[in-house]
Design an enzyme around this catalytic site. Structure first.
Site, short mmCIF file in Angstrom:
data_model
loop_
_atom_site.label_atom_id
_atom_site.label_comp_id
_atom_site.label_asym_id
_atom_site.label_seq_id
_atom_site.Cartn_x
_atom_site.Cartn_y
_atom_site.Cartn_z
N ARG A 155 37.12 1.71 35.07
CA ARG A 155 35.70 1.21 34.21
C ARG A 155 34.54 0.82 35.67
NH1 ARG A 155 36.47 -3.19 29.28
NH2 ARG A 155 38.65 -3.21 30.63
N ASP A 189 49.11 3.69 29.95
CA ASP A 189 48.73 1.98 29.92
C ASP A 189 50.47 1.83 29.92
OD1 ASP A 189 47.15 0.00 29.16
OD2 ASP A 189 48.50 -0.13 27.98
N ARG A 231 44.65 -0.38 38.77
CA ARG A 231 43.15 -0.26 38.20
C ARG A 231 42.14 0.04 39.32
NH1 ARG A 231 42.66 -3.54 33.73
NH2 ARG A 231 44.95 -3.22 32.71
N ARG A 253 35.54 9.19 30.06
CA ARG A 253 35.81 8.62 28.13
C ARG A 253 34.99 8.37 26.78
NH1 ARG A 253 38.55 3.86 28.08
NH2 ARG A 253 38.52 4.20 26.16
N TYR A 268 53.03 -9.22 24.96
CA TYR A 268 52.01 -8.50 23.87
C TYR A 268 51.71 -8.86 22.22
CZ TYR A 268 48.50 -7.80 27.63
OH TYR A 268 48.10 -8.30 28.67
O1 CP3 Z 1 44.28 2.34 37.93
C1 CP3 Z 1 45.22 2.16 37.31
O2 CP3 Z 1 46.20 1.35 37.64
C2 CP3 Z 1 46.27 2.72 36.76
C3 CP3 Z 1 45.98 2.42 34.86
C4 CP3 Z 1 47.20 1.75 34.28
C5 CP3 Z 1 46.16 1.01 33.12
N1 CP3 Z 1 46.40 0.06 32.18
C6 CP3 Z 1 44.97 1.54 32.64
C7 CP3 Z 1 44.19 1.00 31.15
C8 CP3 Z 1 46.99 0.41 34.22
C9 CP3 Z 1 48.60 0.61 35.81
C10 CP3 Z 1 47.54 -0.07 33.10
C11 CP3 Z 1 48.90 -1.02 33.07
C12 CP3 Z 1 48.67 -2.49 31.78
N2 CP3 Z 1 47.98 -2.52 30.80
C13 CP3 Z 1 48.65 -4.12 32.39
C14 CP3 Z 1 49.17 -4.05 33.99
C15 CP3 Z 1 48.44 -4.45 34.55
C16 CP3 Z 1 47.67 -4.84 34.87
O3 CP3 Z 1 45.92 -5.06 34.89
O4 CP3 Z 1 48.15 -6.40 34.97
C17 CP3 Z 1 48.23 -4.29 31.16
C18 CP3 Z 1 48.88 -5.86 31.11
C19 CP3 Z 1 48.15 -3.51 30.28
C20 CP3 Z 1 47.79 -3.54 28.85
C21 CP3 Z 1 46.10 -3.74 29.29
N3 CP3 Z 1 45.46 -2.11 28.67
C22 CP3 Z 1 44.42 -4.72 29.03
C23 CP3 Z 1 44.80 -6.11 29.25
C24 CP3 Z 1 43.95 -3.27 29.04
C25 CP3 Z 1 42.52 -4.27 29.38
C26 CP3 Z 1 41.61 -4.34 28.45
C27 CP3 Z 1 40.03 -4.09 28.73
O5 CP3 Z 1 39.47 -3.91 27.59
O6 CP3 Z 1 39.69 -5.22 29.00
C28 CP3 Z 1 43.96 -2.64 28.72
C29 CP3 Z 1 42.79 -1.29 28.43
C30 CP3 Z 1 43.29 -0.75 29.85
N4 CP3 Z 1 43.97 -0.01 30.84
C31 CP3 Z 1 42.58 -0.32 30.93
C32 CP3 Z 1 42.74 0.84 32.20
C33 CP3 Z 1 41.69 1.35 32.75
C34 CP3 Z 1 41.09 -0.51 30.51
C35 CP3 Z 1 40.25 0.72 28.56
C36 CP3 Z 1 39.03 1.28 28.65
O7 CP3 Z 1 38.76 1.38 29.71
O8 CP3 Z 1 38.32 0.66 28.13
#
Ligand code: CP3
Length: 346
Positions: free
Chosen positions: A29, A74, A25, A38, A153
């Site tokens: 954010r 994602d 990540r 974004r 999920y």
């Molecule tokens: O920088 C990185 O690591 C690359 C991008 C990445 C994202 N998601 C971007 C993202 C990666 C590798 C993921 C994988 C992902 N997505 C996982 C496995 C990694 C982990 O954190 O354990 C999981 C469980 C998800 C599912 C998911 N997508 C969640 C739980 C969320 C968060 C929701 C929130 O707003 O808190 C997302 C959204 C997400 N994926 C964001 C990002 C940057 C946030 C979106 C935003 O900016 O609003």
């Protein structure tokens, strides 16, 4: 171009002059430049807009000088590409229009040919090409969700704490479970295939919620499907989960994983004893220390490096993703420390 990079060498078991470092990540954010880009675009639309996904991937590499980019996407993107109705709700996570709970639900979703993912993945290939062209010798890591974390999920229909519905399906209706997990494995493999074709140097399989499983459930219901998602790929494989200490050796997937990710709960020297001499470790700076005074955090990072010397090789990372409220300057400072430490400087 990336085969002699510190990351790829460490994943293959070498110890480059300084341990490579990147952050899960790292794009997201915590970066003001990310929040700005974004505005007005939904998460999954951003993932499917190649120039936007490429730029977001590059932002943390430029800012922090990390040793790898992680492709901005994602774990649910391949499901969207397969035509499954899913959105990511800000502050919540993936939400599905129709949860997959019964044998009929499983039959319906698994009737989609995983080849649909490959066919619809043009924006993914394009984003990877744009990114690797800019990164040059810095490797790009591709990724996919592991079948269990995706099912956590999909079966629930959204985020849950203990993933009870997915774990219950394993025991109540094992045939449906294996059908669903086998399908998710092929969907994630197709997503990885598109990224590999377009030039990623390594891949990470995220089984973030595997720690909610018992070791026996992980072995019987999950590991074979995760293994199938990443077996015989032409690039190194990292397998990550949170809370997987009780079955860390199984996270090697019979040696299919070149590296295993470790969260903050397990010291790396103990983890090294558990996985043995043929596996690289990745981790395990505690995200809870990112807001601590620098001397406290610095001592912690040095300890992580020290304990990481017990593994055949070490890729430095956090134990889980960068929390959104993290001061990005702290991440840059950790990168500088790790690079200086490796070259023998104090
Ligand atoms: O920088 C990185 O690591 C690359 C991008 C990445 C994202 N998601 C971007 C993202 C990666 C590798 C993921 C994988 C992902 N997505 C996982 C496995 C990694 C982990 O954190 O354990 C999981 C469980 C998800 C599912 C998911 N997508 C969640 C739980 C969320 C968060 C929701 C929130 O707003 O808190 C997302 C959204 C997400 N994926 C964001 C990002 C940057 C946030 C979106 C935003 O900016 O609003």
């Amino acid at each position: 171009m990336t085969s002699s990079s510190a990351l790829v060498r460490a994943l293959q078991g070498d110890r480059p002059a300084s341990a490579p470092i990147w952050f899960m990540r790292q794009a997201g954010r915590s970066l003001p430049e990310y929040r700005e880009l974004r505005v007005g675009t939904r998460m999954l639309d951003a993932c499917l807009t190649p120039d936007l996904a490429a730029e977001i991937t590059l932002q943390p590499v430029r800012r922090h000088g990390v040793d790898a980019g992680i492709f901005f996407s994602d774990i649910v993107v391949p499901l969207r590409l397969a035509g499954v109705e899913v959105e990511i709700e800000p502050g919540r996570g993936p939400v599905f229009a129709a949860p997959v709970r019964t044998a009929d639900d499983v039959a319906r979703v698994t009737s989609i040919d995983p080849e649909e993912v490959a066919a619809a993945a043009a924006p993914i290939r394009e984003a990877v090409r744009l990114t690797t062209a800019e990164l040059g010798e810095t490797p790009l890591i591709g990724f996919a969700g592991a079948p269990f974390t995706l099912a956590a999920y999909l079966v629930e229909g959204g985020p849950s704490k203990e993933h009870l519905r997915a774990r219950a399906m394993m025991h109540a209706d094992p045939d449906s479970w294996h059908r669903l997990a086998g399908w998710l494995s092929r969907v994630s493999r197709a997503f990885l295939g598109a990224q590999i074709e377009a030039g990623v140097a390594a891949v990470q399989l995220f089984d973030s919620w595997a720690g909610s499983l018992s070791p026996s459930a992980f072995r019987a219901f999950v590991a074979p499907h995760s293994r199938a998602a990443v077996a015989d790929l032409p690039v190194p494989v990292i397998h990550f989960g949170v809370g997987t200490g009780p079955f860390l050796a199984d996270m090697r997937l019979d040696g299919v994983a070149d590296a295993v990710g470790v969260d903050w709960r397990l010291p790396l020297d103990e983890a090294a004893r558990m996985v043995g001499p043929d596996t690289t470790l990745q981790g395990n700076i505690d995200p809870a220390l990112l807001g601590a005074p620098w001397p406290v955090l610095e001592a912690h990072v040095r300890e992580v490096l020290q304990r990481g010397r017990a593994a055949r090789a070490h890729v430095v990372n956090l134990g889980h993703g960068v929390p959104p409220e993290t001061d990005p300057g702290v991440l840059t400072r950790i990168v500088e420390l790790v690079h200086a430490e490796g070259s023998g400087a104090e």
